[in-house]
Design an enzyme around this catalytic site. Structure first.
Site, PDB file in Angstrom:
ATOM      1  N   CYS A 111       9.268 -12.412  29.131  1.00 39.59           N
ATOM      2  CA  CYS A 111       9.590 -13.970  28.877  1.00 39.59           C
ATOM      3  C   CYS A 111      10.177 -14.234  30.587  1.00 39.59           C
ATOM      4  O   CYS A 111      10.814 -13.805  30.728  1.00 39.59           O
ATOM      5  CB  CYS A 111       9.721 -14.160  27.683  1.00 39.59           C
ATOM      6  SG  CYS A 111      12.030 -13.479  27.331  1.00 39.59           S
ATOM      7  N   HIS A 167       0.951  -1.310   0.137  1.00 39.90           N
ATOM      8  CA  HIS A 167       0.278  -0.105   0.408  1.00 39.90           C
ATOM      9  C   HIS A 167       0.724   1.347   0.331  1.00 39.90           C
ATOM     10  O   HIS A 167       2.362   1.287   0.750  1.00 39.90           O
ATOM     11  CB  HIS A 167      -1.408   0.114   1.731  1.00 39.90           C
ATOM     12  CG  HIS A 167      -0.034  -0.380   2.500  1.00 39.90           C
ATOM     13  ND1 HIS A 167       0.060  -1.449   2.776  1.00 39.90           N
ATOM     14  CD2 HIS A 167       0.145   0.652   3.234  1.00 39.90           C
ATOM     15  CE1 HIS A 167       0.491  -0.958   4.450  1.00 39.90           C
ATOM     16  NE2 HIS A 167       0.747   0.441   4.986  1.00 39.90           N
TER      17      HIS A 167
END
Length: 689
Positions: free
Chosen positions: A188, A64
């Site tokens: 994490c 785009h």
């Protein structure tokens, strides 16, 4: 005029690469009079592609751009089925459904209206299935037009944006999509790779969607918390985490997208789209915001953390999460203690010769002892420095089991679990039950603390529950049960495990190296990888001050195996670049540093795009390295660091040899399998011609 017409549909899109395919789609805009300069428009699209690939997971491409060569907002659809699709930069493979989005340079935010609507439509399986099955251009136009259309004419959107106008109840059409201020948190279990990769993925996705985003990374390097002003200004929040979010109440009353950390890496655009949808829903229904604030206030005594384990999660998932929380908090103590002890042994060998390590472990902090380093330290003595490092490292190691136990209990019961967990872990270590004892006291302390915390007590007692009743009763029950019932059997099991490890040699050690290496190479930072890593790091606690303990060999084998996959993919993209896409070649350059730093996640982009070939090769190459590292007798005290802790690795030349062999094996397998696929594709193409 419609965004898409039958002349703007290509049901048999082909192209040697995404740029050639984009040109073919762009030619349809020229044919319909919507593009006045094809080369200029393609240059604008390519400039956008260079910023960030526009491929999405699931076989989607959405190139785009805004361009002066475009006369009105337009969509061009292409379906590429020949050869499995066209590489559009997505990590999970080529694109088969491609939408070229074109907007005039001065046409307001038309493309920013189309992008989220298209993204939401592509989340619907029925929408994608209908496009894949469509047989005519008219059918495609009908399917797309039902889902994607501008809220208002582009010119009106531009005027509204310029005036800063907001939608009102009397407006005849909704306002153009606004730019959102997003904030997020990533974490994490080890706080090393996934934490920061997810943050980057979210930031890039938000930027691509035209929004701003700030991410707080709660990793091993610490974090810089988002300010109260930044959170207050946020329209929505995205949590991508595998550990509890610290002080999560800061974000109360905000639309929240809450997922695991890997989603932040692989599905950033989708998460941003979900945040947009939540904002729109909350704006349309203010009661949702009020309900969220009320719910946050009701849970205010929980300690301010959100567990990533949901109530509906499986028992196995919950247990893994609790254990990994304890391991994640323990790792810094392992790193500090292990590296300090290793450095002390290096200095002791220089100062005292080959027997230096044996002599240096005699130093302590006992009052009146002639080897008390506090009273005998000399700044000019190399032996004193070695002894000082050993004593500090030993002190750090002394916290391993209590911290492991304490934060397992913390993950289960939040703050009430800390006291029984830490005290229980300390008792387990004192009784010689090791890390197995820490696991048991952590789980037991957490459950007991959560049970006591849930008691419905008199109003006058509530004030002393957190500081007196809960720690008193939970510690008494947890530690009492461990000392009188559980401790001795678990100590016996720990002794048996240590005896088994100590007796390993020859074939048994190599087999263990193969298993651990394969686990490290299987899911590259996922649950199986983390189990092998946790086994190695928790084992360091049992190694103590020994210089050749089997636990040190296991740690060396695990770290070497964990370095194989990213280094092998980096090497493969270097020696056979034509087998990889442009984004993969760029990932290969970054994988050199990630692999050298023992960050297995550096190979995730390759595994996501080609799981069968990459993961199978990774398992074999990592298993070879694990076996060789064990056979060579390499040792390591540091739980992390990769090549940067090479001086602390015992038999480091053999460590490098084991690593190199595994990397070469995996590289050869990946190249061979990808070359075969490449050759078959060329044969098929020739046969077709």
């Amino acid at each position: 005029m419609s965004l898409i017409t039958e002349d703007q549909v290509v049901l048999d899109l082909t192209g040697a690469d995404r740029h050639e395919a984009t040109r073919r789609l762009g030619e349809r805009l020229v044919a319909t009079g919507r593009c006045t300069d094809l080369d200029q428009f393609l240059a604008d699209v390519r400039k956008r592609e260079e910023t960030m690939a526009t491929g999405l997971p699931g076989g989607i491409g959405i190139p785009h751009a805004r361009s002066t060569a475009i006369t009105e907002p337009s969509l061009v659809f292409g379906r590429a089925t020949e050869g499995g699709g066209i590489d559009w930069g997505a990590k999970d493979g080529p694109a088969t459904l491609v939408f070229l989005i074109a907007a005039p340079e001065g046409g307001g935010d038309a493309h920013m209206q189309m992008l989220p609507k298209l993204a939401r439509a592509l989340m619907k399986k029925d929408f994608k299935a209908a496009l894949a099955a469509a047989t005519t251009e008219a059918e495609v136009v009908r399917i797309v037009s039902a889902e994607v259309e501008l809220d208002q004419p582009a010119g009106a959107a531009a005027g509204a944006a310029a005036a800063g106008a907001a939608d009102t109840s009397g407006a005849s059409a909704p306002a153009a999509k606004r730019v959102l201020n997003l904030v997020g948190v990533t974490s994490c279990p080890t706080g090393i790779a996934h934490t920061y990769m997810a943050a980057e993925g979210l930031e890039n996705a938000a930027k691509a969607a035209g929004h701003t985003m700030l991410v707080e990374t709660q990793g091993s390097a610490g974090s810089k918390p988002l300010s109260a002003a930044q959170i207050a200004a946020a329209d929505a929040v995205i949590f991508a985490h595998d550990l509890p979010v610290k002080d999560a109440r800061r974000f109360a009353g905000k639309p929240l997208v809450d997922v695991g950390v890997k989603k932040g890496i692989s599905d950033g655009p989708l998460l941003v789209s979900q945040a947009e949808q939540l904002v729109a829903e909350w704006d349309a229904d203010p009661s949702k915001r009020a309900a969220a604030v009320a719910a946050a206030g009701a849970g205010g005594a929980s300690g301010g953390l959100i567990s990533k384990v949901e109530e509906g999660a499986s028992t196995g998932t919950k247990i893994r999460q609790w254990l990994m929380t304890g391991v994640s908090y323990m790792i810094p103590f392992v790193a500090a203690g292990g590296i300090l002890i290793a450095l002390s042994f290096m200095l002791a060998q220089v100062a005292l010769g080959e027997q230096g390590a044996i002599e240096i472990v005699k130093y302590n902090l006992k009052p009146g002892d002639p080897l008390n380093i506090a009273t005998t330290f000399s700044p000019t003595s190399l032996t004193s420095w070695a002894a000082l490092l050993f004593v500090i490292g030993g002190a750090s190691f002394g916290f391993l089991v209590p911290i492991l136990s304490g934060f397992i209990a913390f993950a289960i019961a939040d703050r009430p679990g800390l006291v029984p967990g830490i005290v229980g872990g300390s008792v387990a270590a004192t009784m010689g039950a090791g890390f197995l004892g820490g696991l048991v006291t952590g789980l037991l302390g957490g459950f007991v603390a959560r049970w006591v915390s849930g008691w419905n007590v008199a109003k006058g007692v509530r004030g002393v529950m957190p500081v007196v009743v809960i720690p008193l009763l939970s510690s008494l029950i947890t530690v009492g049960l461990f000392i009188t019932v559980l401790g001795r059997p678990i100590k016996g099991l720990t002794d048996a495990l240590n005896s088994w490890l100590t007796g390993m040699n020859g074939a048994s050690a190599i087999i263990l190296g193969i298993i651990l290496g394969a686990m490290m190479g299987f899911d590259l930072g996922g649950p199986i990888n983390k189990v092998a890593y946790a086994f190695a790091t928790t084992g360091l606690a049992a190694a103590g001050a020994a210089t050749n303990a089997p636990q040190l060999k296991i740690m060396a084998a695990v770290m070497a195996a964990g370095m194989v996959a990213p280094l092998a993919m980096a090497l493969a993209t270097t020696v056979r670049p034509h087998l990889f896409s442009e984004p993969e070649r760029e990932n290969g350059k970054a994988a050199w540093l990630l692999g050298l730093s023992f960050i297995s996640e550096g190979a995730i982009p390759f595994a996501a795009a080609d799981p069968v070939r990459v993961i199978s090769s990774s398992v074999i190459g990592s298993a070879v390295t694990g076996a060789l590292a064990m056979a060579f007798g390499t040792t390591l005290r540091a739980p992390h660091g990769g090549i940067w802790v090479l001086p602390l690795i015992g038999n480091f030349l053999l460590f490098l040899l084991a690593l190199a062999v595994g990397v070469v094996v995996m590289t050869g397998l990946v190249v061979a399998m990808k070359s075969r696929e490449h050759n078959l594709a060329e044969i098929d193409a020739t046969a077709t011609v």
